[in-house]
Enzyme design. Structure first.
Site, PDB file in Angstrom:
ATOM      1  CG  HIS A 201       0.720   2.645  -4.207  1.00  0.00           C
ATOM      2  ND1 HIS A 201       1.871   2.608  -4.952  1.00  0.00           N
ATOM      3  CD2 HIS A 201       0.193   1.403  -4.294  1.00  0.00           C
ATOM      4  CE1 HIS A 201       2.022   1.413  -5.489  1.00  0.00           C
ATOM      5  NE2 HIS A 201       1.026   0.647  -5.102  1.00  0.00           N
TER       6      HIS A 201
HETATM    7  C1  UD1 Z   1      -3.483  -2.204  -5.710  1.00  0.00           C
HETATM    8  C2  UD1 Z   1      -2.588  -3.446  -5.568  1.00  0.00           C
HETATM    9  C3  UD1 Z   1      -1.141  -3.021  -5.550  1.00  0.00           C
HETATM   10  C4  UD1 Z   1      -0.788  -2.134  -6.733  1.00  0.00           C
HETATM   11  C5  UD1 Z   1      -1.760  -0.953  -6.760  1.00  0.00           C
HETATM   12  C6  UD1 Z   1      -1.506  -0.035  -7.919  1.00  0.00           C
HETATM   13  C7  UD1 Z   1      -3.555  -5.294  -4.268  1.00  0.00           C
HETATM   14  C8  UD1 Z   1      -3.461  -6.021  -2.987  1.00  0.00           C
HETATM   15  N1  UD1 Z   1      -2.847  -4.128  -4.324  1.00  0.00           N
HETATM   16  O1  UD1 Z   1      -3.280  -1.407  -4.543  1.00  0.00           O
HETATM   17  O2  UD1 Z   1      -0.324  -4.186  -5.606  1.00  0.00           O
HETATM   18  O3  UD1 Z   1       0.529  -1.688  -6.609  1.00  0.00           O
HETATM   19  O4  UD1 Z   1      -3.098  -1.481  -6.856  1.00  0.00           O
HETATM   20  O5  UD1 Z   1      -2.322   1.079  -7.848  1.00  0.00           O
HETATM   21  O6  UD1 Z   1      -4.210  -5.739  -5.176  1.00  0.00           O
HETATM   22  N2  UD1 Z   1      -9.276   3.478  -4.743  1.00  0.00           N
HETATM   23  C9  UD1 Z   1      -9.840   4.521  -5.399  1.00  0.00           C
HETATM   24  N3  UD1 Z   1     -10.155   4.360  -6.714  1.00  0.00           N
HETATM   25  C10 UD1 Z   1      -9.926   3.202  -7.386  1.00  0.00           C
HETATM   26  C11 UD1 Z   1      -9.361   2.132  -6.698  1.00  0.00           C
HETATM   27  C12 UD1 Z   1      -9.015   2.285  -5.393  1.00  0.00           C
HETATM   28  O7  UD1 Z   1     -10.084   5.572  -4.838  1.00  0.00           O
HETATM   29  O8  UD1 Z   1     -10.228   3.126  -8.599  1.00  0.00           O
HETATM   30  C13 UD1 Z   1      -8.898   3.656  -3.318  1.00  0.00           C
HETATM   31  C14 UD1 Z   1      -9.933   3.104  -2.391  1.00  0.00           C
HETATM   32  O9  UD1 Z   1      -9.954   3.865  -1.246  1.00  0.00           O
HETATM   33  C15 UD1 Z   1      -9.393   1.745  -2.034  1.00  0.00           C
HETATM   34  C16 UD1 Z   1      -7.904   2.034  -2.014  1.00  0.00           C
HETATM   35  O10 UD1 Z   1      -7.696   2.976  -3.080  1.00  0.00           O
HETATM   36  O11 UD1 Z   1      -9.890   1.265  -0.825  1.00  0.00           O
HETATM   37  C17 UD1 Z   1      -7.047   0.843  -2.244  1.00  0.00           C
HETATM   38  O12 UD1 Z   1      -7.418   0.198  -3.495  1.00  0.00           O
HETATM   39  P1  UD1 Z   1      -7.034  -1.345  -3.718  1.00  0.00           P
HETATM   40  O13 UD1 Z   1      -7.457  -1.765  -5.060  1.00  0.00           O
HETATM   41  O14 UD1 Z   1      -7.528  -2.137  -2.546  1.00  0.00           O
HETATM   42  O15 UD1 Z   1      -5.473  -1.354  -3.590  1.00  0.00           O
HETATM   43  P2  UD1 Z   1      -4.360  -0.347  -4.129  1.00  0.00           P
HETATM   44  O16 UD1 Z   1      -3.782   0.389  -2.977  1.00  0.00           O
HETATM   45  O17 UD1 Z   1      -4.840   0.449  -5.296  1.00  0.00           O
END
Ligand code: UD1
Length: 375
Positions: A201
Protein backbone atom coordinates in the site's frame (compact mmCIF):
# COMPACT_ATOMS: atom_id res chain seq x y z
CA UNK A 1 -3.38 11.28 36.29
CA UNK A 2 -5.44 11.92 33.15
CA UNK A 3 -4.17 10.46 29.87
CA UNK A 4 -5.33 10.99 26.31
CA UNK A 5 -4.49 8.46 23.65
CA UNK A 6 -4.55 9.86 20.11
CA UNK A 7 -5.01 7.29 17.35
CA UNK A 8 -6.01 7.70 13.74
CA UNK A 9 -5.02 4.92 11.38
CA UNK A 10 -5.04 1.13 11.33
CA UNK A 11 -1.46 0.55 12.52
CA UNK A 12 -2.07 2.74 15.60
CA UNK A 13 -4.81 0.57 17.05
CA UNK A 14 -2.81 -2.56 17.91
CA UNK A 15 -0.18 -0.34 19.56
CA UNK A 16 -2.62 1.65 21.71
CA UNK A 17 -4.68 -1.38 22.82
CA UNK A 18 -2.16 -2.90 25.29
CA UNK A 19 -1.27 0.51 26.75
CA UNK A 20 -4.96 1.25 27.39
CA UNK A 21 -5.33 -2.13 29.07
CA UNK A 22 -2.24 -1.67 31.22
CA UNK A 23 -3.37 1.77 32.44
CA UNK A 24 -6.89 0.45 33.11
CA UNK A 25 -5.43 -1.57 35.99
CA UNK A 26 -4.60 1.68 37.83
CA UNK A 27 -7.64 3.23 39.49
CA UNK A 28 -5.94 6.59 39.96
CA UNK A 29 -5.53 6.95 36.16
CA UNK A 30 -8.35 8.20 33.92
CA UNK A 31 -8.09 7.76 30.17
CA UNK A 32 -9.79 8.98 27.02
CA UNK A 33 -9.38 7.86 23.41
CA UNK A 34 -9.32 10.47 20.65
CA UNK A 35 -9.76 9.05 17.13
CA UNK A 36 -8.67 11.52 14.48
CA UNK A 37 -10.74 9.72 11.84
CA UNK A 38 -7.77 9.46 9.42
CA UNK A 39 -9.02 5.94 8.76
CA UNK A 40 -12.79 5.83 8.68
CA UNK A 41 -13.80 2.68 6.77
CA UNK A 42 -15.13 0.06 9.17
CA UNK A 43 -12.65 -2.50 7.78
CA UNK A 44 -9.73 -0.23 8.70
CA UNK A 45 -11.07 1.05 12.01
CA UNK A 46 -14.20 -0.19 13.86
CA UNK A 47 -13.34 -3.85 13.29
CA UNK A 48 -9.97 -3.27 14.97
CA UNK A 49 -11.48 -1.45 17.94
CA UNK A 50 -13.86 -4.38 18.46
CA UNK A 51 -11.31 -7.18 18.13
CA UNK A 52 -8.61 -5.42 20.14
CA UNK A 53 -11.05 -4.50 22.91
CA UNK A 54 -10.41 -0.75 22.61
CA UNK A 55 -13.22 1.31 24.13
CA UNK A 56 -15.26 3.39 21.67
CA UNK A 57 -13.47 6.72 21.08
CA UNK A 58 -14.53 9.49 23.46
CA UNK A 59 -14.04 11.95 20.61
CA UNK A 60 -13.83 11.42 16.85
CA UNK A 61 -12.34 14.32 14.92
CA UNK A 62 -13.57 12.93 11.55
CA UNK A 63 -10.67 14.38 9.56
CA UNK A 64 -10.94 11.77 6.77
CA UNK A 65 -8.70 11.70 3.70
CA UNK A 66 -6.90 14.58 2.01
CA UNK A 67 -3.46 15.74 1.00
CA UNK A 68 -0.80 15.43 3.68
CA UNK A 69 -1.03 19.14 4.48
CA UNK A 70 -4.82 19.06 4.66
CA UNK A 71 -4.97 15.93 6.81
CA UNK A 72 -2.26 17.16 9.19
CA UNK A 73 -3.81 20.62 9.46
CA UNK A 74 -7.28 19.21 10.11
CA UNK A 75 -6.00 17.01 12.93
CA UNK A 76 -4.20 19.98 14.46
CA UNK A 77 -7.07 22.44 14.35
CA UNK A 78 -9.67 19.91 15.54
CA UNK A 79 -7.51 18.45 18.29
CA UNK A 80 -6.51 21.73 19.91
CA UNK A 81 -9.88 22.51 21.54
CA UNK A 82 -10.17 18.89 22.73
CA UNK A 83 -6.82 19.13 24.49
CA UNK A 84 -7.78 22.44 26.07
CA UNK A 85 -11.03 20.92 27.32
CA UNK A 86 -9.49 17.69 28.67
CA UNK A 87 -6.31 19.29 30.08
CA UNK A 88 -4.52 15.90 30.20
CA UNK A 89 -1.37 15.22 32.19
CA UNK A 90 0.00 13.22 29.29
CA UNK A 91 -0.94 12.59 25.67
CA UNK A 92 0.24 9.34 24.09
CA UNK A 93 0.80 9.19 20.34
CA UNK A 94 1.67 6.04 18.41
CA UNK A 95 3.75 5.10 15.37
CA UNK A 96 4.37 7.31 12.39
CA UNK A 97 1.15 8.25 10.63
CA UNK A 98 0.05 11.81 9.87
CA UNK A 99 -2.21 11.82 12.95
CA UNK A 100 0.83 11.05 15.14
CA UNK A 101 2.93 14.00 14.02
CA UNK A 102 -0.04 16.39 13.96
CA UNK A 103 -1.08 15.50 17.51
CA UNK A 104 2.48 15.76 18.84
CA UNK A 105 2.82 19.25 17.35
CA UNK A 106 -0.42 20.44 18.94
CA UNK A 107 0.74 19.13 22.33
CA UNK A 108 4.14 20.79 22.03
CA UNK A 109 2.58 24.15 21.21
CA UNK A 110 0.11 23.90 24.09
CA UNK A 111 2.90 22.72 26.43
CA UNK A 112 1.03 19.50 27.11
CA UNK A 113 3.39 16.61 27.84
CA UNK A 114 3.45 14.10 25.01
CA UNK A 115 4.94 10.61 24.89
CA UNK A 116 5.75 8.89 21.61
CA UNK A 117 5.25 5.14 21.56
CA UNK A 118 7.48 3.51 18.90
CA UNK A 119 10.01 6.34 18.93
CA UNK A 120 13.41 6.43 17.28
CA UNK A 121 12.77 4.34 14.18
CA UNK A 122 14.48 5.70 11.06
CA UNK A 123 14.53 4.54 7.46
CA UNK A 124 16.85 7.48 6.56
CA UNK A 125 14.60 7.99 3.54
CA UNK A 126 12.90 11.35 3.66
CA UNK A 127 10.82 10.60 0.58
CA UNK A 128 8.65 8.48 2.90
CA UNK A 129 5.93 10.58 4.57
CA UNK A 130 6.28 8.37 7.65
CA UNK A 131 9.97 9.31 8.04
CA UNK A 132 9.03 12.99 8.22
CA UNK A 133 6.35 12.11 10.79
CA UNK A 134 8.87 10.14 12.90
CA UNK A 135 11.44 12.94 12.94
CA UNK A 136 8.91 15.67 13.74
CA UNK A 137 7.23 13.62 16.46
CA UNK A 138 10.46 12.57 18.16
CA UNK A 139 11.85 16.10 18.20
CA UNK A 140 8.81 17.66 19.85
CA UNK A 141 7.84 14.83 22.21
CA UNK A 142 8.83 14.93 25.89
CA UNK A 143 9.19 11.18 26.32
CA UNK A 144 10.47 8.79 23.67
CA UNK A 145 9.53 5.16 24.19
CA UNK A 146 11.55 2.98 21.84
CA UNK A 147 10.85 -0.60 20.69
CA UNK A 148 14.48 -1.59 20.08
CA UNK A 149 17.95 -0.26 20.91
CA UNK A 150 18.58 1.04 17.38
CA UNK A 151 15.84 3.58 18.20
CA UNK A 152 17.88 4.82 21.19
CA UNK A 153 21.01 5.07 19.02
CA UNK A 154 19.19 7.09 16.35
CA UNK A 155 17.73 9.52 18.88
CA UNK A 156 21.04 10.04 20.68
CA UNK A 157 22.76 10.67 17.32
CA UNK A 158 20.15 13.36 16.63
CA UNK A 159 21.08 15.13 19.86
CA UNK A 160 18.05 14.17 21.95
CA UNK A 161 18.74 14.19 25.68
CA UNK A 162 19.26 10.64 27.02
CA UNK A 163 16.85 11.18 29.94
CA UNK A 164 13.97 11.59 27.47
CA UNK A 165 14.64 8.18 25.86
CA UNK A 166 13.43 4.88 27.33
CA UNK A 167 13.71 1.46 25.75
CA UNK A 168 10.42 -0.29 26.55
CA UNK A 169 10.08 -2.94 23.83
CA UNK A 170 7.46 -3.57 21.20
CA UNK A 171 3.82 -2.97 22.09
CA UNK A 172 2.59 -4.60 18.87
CA UNK A 173 4.01 -7.85 20.15
CA UNK A 174 2.02 -7.40 23.39
CA UNK A 175 -1.12 -7.46 21.27
CA UNK A 176 0.08 -10.32 19.10
CA UNK A 177 0.89 -12.50 22.12
CA UNK A 178 -2.44 -11.77 23.78
CA UNK A 179 -4.54 -12.46 20.71
CA UNK A 180 -2.65 -15.25 18.93
CA UNK A 181 -4.69 -18.03 20.58
CA UNK A 182 -7.95 -16.29 19.59
CA UNK A 183 -6.61 -15.66 16.08
CA UNK A 184 -5.97 -19.39 15.71
CA UNK A 185 -9.71 -19.94 16.16
CA UNK A 186 -10.37 -17.40 13.37
CA UNK A 187 -8.40 -19.41 10.83
CA UNK A 188 -10.27 -19.52 7.54
CA UNK A 189 -11.35 -23.07 6.77
CA UNK A 190 -10.23 -24.71 3.55
CA UNK A 191 -6.90 -22.86 3.40
CA UNK A 192 -4.18 -24.55 1.34
CA UNK A 193 -1.21 -25.94 3.31
CA UNK A 194 1.20 -23.58 1.63
CA UNK A 195 0.48 -20.05 0.42
CA UNK A 196 1.96 -16.59 0.04
CA UNK A 197 0.32 -13.71 1.89
CA UNK A 198 0.73 -10.30 0.26
CA UNK A 199 0.08 -6.67 1.25
CA UNK A 200 1.12 -3.56 -0.67
CA UNK A 201 0.00 0.00 0.00
CA UNK A 202 2.98 2.39 0.08
CA UNK A 203 2.48 5.31 -2.31
CA UNK A 204 5.96 4.64 -3.77
CA UNK A 205 4.81 1.15 -4.80
CA UNK A 206 1.18 1.58 -5.76
CA UNK A 207 0.97 5.11 -7.15
CA UNK A 208 3.29 4.25 -10.00
CA UNK A 209 1.36 2.28 -12.67
CA UNK A 210 4.19 0.31 -14.34
CA UNK A 211 5.57 -1.03 -11.05
CA UNK A 212 2.13 -2.04 -9.79
CA UNK A 213 1.40 -3.80 -13.09
CA UNK A 214 4.70 -5.69 -12.99
CA UNK A 215 4.15 -6.59 -9.34
CA UNK A 216 0.70 -8.01 -10.10
CA UNK A 217 2.17 -9.96 -13.03
CA UNK A 218 4.78 -11.41 -10.65
CA UNK A 219 2.03 -12.46 -8.24
CA UNK A 220 0.04 -13.98 -11.11
CA UNK A 221 3.06 -16.09 -12.12
CA UNK A 222 3.81 -17.06 -8.51
CA UNK A 223 0.21 -18.16 -8.01
CA UNK A 224 0.70 -20.92 -10.59
CA UNK A 225 2.98 -22.69 -8.05
CA UNK A 226 1.87 -21.27 -4.72
CA UNK A 227 -1.60 -19.89 -3.97
CA UNK A 228 -1.46 -16.15 -3.23
CA UNK A 229 -3.76 -14.33 -0.80
CA UNK A 230 -3.76 -10.56 -1.28
CA UNK A 231 -5.95 -8.45 1.04
CA UNK A 232 -6.02 -5.09 -0.73
CA UNK A 233 -5.83 -1.69 0.97
CA UNK A 234 -8.38 0.87 -0.39
CA UNK A 235 -5.58 3.01 -1.85
CA UNK A 236 -4.20 0.02 -3.79
CA UNK A 237 -7.67 -1.13 -4.87
CA UNK A 238 -8.38 2.30 -6.32
CA UNK A 239 -5.09 2.28 -8.21
CA UNK A 240 -5.76 -1.20 -9.58
CA UNK A 241 -9.24 -0.14 -10.71
CA UNK A 242 -8.04 3.15 -12.24
CA UNK A 243 -5.31 1.41 -14.18
CA UNK A 244 -7.61 -1.47 -15.22
CA UNK A 245 -5.12 -3.90 -13.73
CA UNK A 246 -7.61 -6.37 -12.23
CA UNK A 247 -6.39 -9.93 -12.72
CA UNK A 248 -9.40 -12.13 -13.22
CA UNK A 249 -7.93 -15.04 -15.15
CA UNK A 250 -5.39 -16.17 -12.50
CA UNK A 251 -7.50 -18.29 -10.25
CA UNK A 252 -4.84 -18.93 -7.59
CA UNK A 253 -4.50 -15.21 -6.87
CA UNK A 254 -7.11 -14.51 -4.19
CA UNK A 255 -7.73 -10.79 -3.91
CA UNK A 256 -9.79 -9.84 -0.85
CA UNK A 257 -10.93 -6.75 1.02
CA UNK A 258 -8.74 -5.70 3.98
CA UNK A 259 -8.94 -8.32 6.71
CA UNK A 260 -9.56 -7.96 10.41
CA UNK A 261 -6.67 -8.17 12.90
CA UNK A 262 -7.45 -11.74 13.94
CA UNK A 263 -7.99 -13.08 10.42
CA UNK A 264 -4.77 -11.49 9.21
CA UNK A 265 -2.73 -12.69 12.17
CA UNK A 266 -3.96 -16.26 11.63
CA UNK A 267 -3.00 -16.04 7.95
CA UNK A 268 0.45 -14.67 8.80
CA UNK A 269 1.19 -17.41 11.28
CA UNK A 270 0.61 -20.20 8.75
CA UNK A 271 1.97 -18.50 5.63
CA UNK A 272 4.83 -20.02 3.66
CA UNK A 273 6.04 -16.50 2.89
CA UNK A 274 4.75 -12.99 3.47
CA UNK A 275 5.42 -10.34 0.82
CA UNK A 276 4.79 -6.79 2.03
CA UNK A 277 5.75 -3.13 2.14
CA UNK A 278 4.20 -2.60 5.59
CA UNK A 279 6.28 -1.74 8.66
CA UNK A 280 4.36 -3.62 11.33
CA UNK A 281 4.16 -6.83 9.31
CA UNK A 282 7.98 -6.99 9.18
CA UNK A 283 7.88 -7.09 12.98
CA UNK A 284 5.04 -9.58 13.31
CA UNK A 285 6.66 -12.04 10.88
CA UNK A 286 9.95 -11.69 12.76
CA UNK A 287 8.21 -12.62 15.98
CA UNK A 288 6.39 -15.53 14.32
CA UNK A 289 9.54 -16.71 12.49
CA UNK A 290 7.71 -16.58 9.14
CA UNK A 291 9.84 -15.62 6.11
CA UNK A 292 9.11 -12.04 5.03
CA UNK A 293 10.15 -10.37 1.78
CA UNK A 294 9.88 -6.60 1.98
CA UNK A 295 9.31 -4.73 -1.25
CA UNK A 296 11.19 -1.61 -0.17
CA UNK A 297 14.74 -0.31 -0.54
CA UNK A 298 15.09 0.37 3.20
CA UNK A 299 13.50 -0.36 6.53
CA UNK A 300 13.10 1.66 9.71
CA UNK A 301 13.05 -1.68 11.52
CA UNK A 302 16.56 -3.08 10.95
CA UNK A 303 16.32 -5.68 13.72
CA UNK A 304 13.81 -7.54 11.58
CA UNK A 305 16.65 -8.09 9.09
CA UNK A 306 19.59 -8.58 11.48
CA UNK A 307 17.76 -10.83 13.96
CA UNK A 308 14.47 -11.66 12.29
CA UNK A 309 13.10 -13.27 9.17
CA UNK A 310 12.96 -10.19 6.97
CA UNK A 311 14.78 -9.79 3.64
CA UNK A 312 14.71 -6.45 1.83
CA UNK A 313 14.23 -7.21 -1.85
CA UNK A 314 13.78 -3.57 -2.86
CA UNK A 315 11.66 -2.93 -5.92
CA UNK A 316 13.59 -5.57 -7.82
CA UNK A 317 10.96 -8.07 -8.93
CA UNK A 318 13.59 -10.45 -10.35
CA UNK A 319 15.15 -10.61 -6.87
CA UNK A 320 11.67 -11.09 -5.38
CA UNK A 321 11.12 -14.14 -7.62
CA UNK A 322 14.53 -15.56 -6.63
CA UNK A 323 13.90 -15.12 -2.91
CA UNK A 324 10.43 -16.66 -3.18
CA UNK A 325 11.94 -19.63 -4.98
CA UNK A 326 14.49 -20.16 -2.18
CA UNK A 327 11.70 -20.20 0.39
CA UNK A 328 9.49 -22.49 -1.70
CA UNK A 329 12.51 -24.82 -1.97
CA UNK A 330 12.60 -25.06 1.81
CA UNK A 331 14.92 -22.28 3.04
CA UNK A 332 13.69 -21.12 6.42
CA UNK A 333 15.89 -18.47 8.04
CA UNK A 334 17.16 -18.87 11.59
CA UNK A 335 15.52 -16.09 13.51
CA UNK A 336 15.68 -14.57 16.96
CA UNK A 337 13.07 -12.46 18.71
CA UNK A 338 14.56 -9.02 19.55
CA UNK A 339 15.02 -8.21 23.25
CA UNK A 340 11.92 -6.89 25.07
CA UNK A 341 9.50 -8.10 22.41
CA UNK A 342 8.04 -10.12 25.24
CA UNK A 343 4.43 -9.07 25.78
CA UNK A 344 5.25 -6.62 28.59
CA UNK A 345 6.14 -3.41 26.75
CA UNK A 346 2.89 -1.66 27.74
CA UNK A 347 3.53 -2.43 31.42
CA UNK A 348 6.95 -0.82 31.11
CA UNK A 349 5.35 2.26 29.52
CA UNK A 350 2.91 2.54 32.41
CA UNK A 351 5.72 2.25 34.99
CA UNK A 352 7.73 4.92 33.18
CA UNK A 353 4.81 7.37 33.13
CA UNK A 354 3.73 6.67 36.70
CA UNK A 355 7.25 7.13 38.04
CA UNK A 356 7.69 10.35 36.04
CA UNK A 357 4.40 11.61 37.42
CA UNK A 358 5.46 10.83 40.98
CA UNK A 359 8.75 12.60 40.34
CA UNK A 360 6.97 15.67 38.92
CA UNK A 361 4.59 15.81 41.89
CA UNK A 362 7.56 15.55 44.25
CA UNK A 363 9.36 18.36 42.42
CA UNK A 364 6.24 20.54 42.49
CA UNK A 365 5.85 19.97 46.24
CA UNK A 366 9.53 20.74 46.84
CA UNK A 367 9.24 23.91 44.72
CA UNK A 368 6.18 25.03 46.68
CA UNK A 369 7.93 24.31 49.99
CA UNK A 370 11.05 26.26 48.94
CA UNK A 371 8.83 29.09 47.67
CA UNK A 372 6.92 29.35 50.97
CA UNK A 373 10.10 29.18 53.10
CA UNK A 374 11.70 32.09 51.19
CA UNK A 375 8.69 34.43 51.38
C1 UD1 B 1 -1.65 5.46 6.30
C2 UD1 B 1 -0.27 5.84 6.84
C3 UD1 B 1 0.69 4.70 6.62
C4 UD1 B 1 0.15 3.38 7.16
C5 UD1 B 1 -1.23 3.14 6.55
C6 UD1 B 1 -1.85 1.87 7.05
C7 UD1 B 1 0.29 8.23 6.71
C8 UD1 B 1 1.14 9.21 6.00
N1 UD1 B 1 0.26 6.99 6.15
O1 UD1 B 1 -1.52 5.28 4.89
O2 UD1 B 1 1.91 4.99 7.29
O3 UD1 B 1 1.03 2.35 6.83
O4 UD1 B 1 -2.07 4.25 6.89
O5 UD1 B 1 -3.04 1.62 6.39
O6 UD1 B 1 -0.31 8.54 7.71
N2 UD1 B 1 -8.84 5.39 2.42
C9 UD1 B 1 -10.03 4.74 2.42
N3 UD1 B 1 -10.62 4.48 3.61
C10 UD1 B 1 -10.08 4.86 4.80
C11 UD1 B 1 -8.87 5.55 4.79
C12 UD1 B 1 -8.25 5.79 3.60
O7 UD1 B 1 -10.57 4.39 1.38
O8 UD1 B 1 -10.67 4.58 5.87
C13 UD1 B 1 -8.17 5.65 1.12
C14 UD1 B 1 -8.43 7.03 0.61
O9 UD1 B 1 -8.46 7.00 -0.76
C15 UD1 B 1 -7.21 7.79 1.03
C16 UD1 B 1 -6.15 6.72 0.88
O10 UD1 B 1 -6.79 5.50 1.29
O11 UD1 B 1 -6.98 8.92 0.25
C17 UD1 B 1 -4.94 6.93 1.71
O12 UD1 B 1 -5.31 7.07 3.11
P1 UD1 B 1 -4.31 7.81 4.12
O13 UD1 B 1 -4.87 7.79 5.47
O14 UD1 B 1 -3.93 9.14 3.54
O15 UD1 B 1 -3.00 6.94 4.03
P2 UD1 B 1 -2.78 5.37 3.97
O16 UD1 B 1 -2.31 5.00 2.61
O17 UD1 B 1 -3.94 4.61 4.53
Amino acid sequence: MHILHVVGARPNFMKAAPVLRAFAAHIDVSQAVIHTGQHYDAQLSVVFFDQLGIPRPDVNLHVGSGSHAQQTAQVMSRLEPVLLQHAPDWVLVYGDVNSTAAAALVCAKLQVRVAHVEAGLRSFDRSMPEEINRIVTDHVADLLLTPSSDGNDNLLREGIAPERIHLVGNVMIDTLLRLLPLAQSHRVSGLPDRYALVTLHRPANVDEGPFLRDFLDTLGDLSQDLPVIFPVHPRTRRRIANLHLARNGKNHLHVTDPLSYLEFLALQESATVVITDSGGIQEETTFLGVPCLTVRENTERPVTVTLGSNVLVGRDLHRLRQEIQKIVNGRRPETRVPPLWDGHAAERIVSELLSLDTLCQGLALAKRATGSSTT
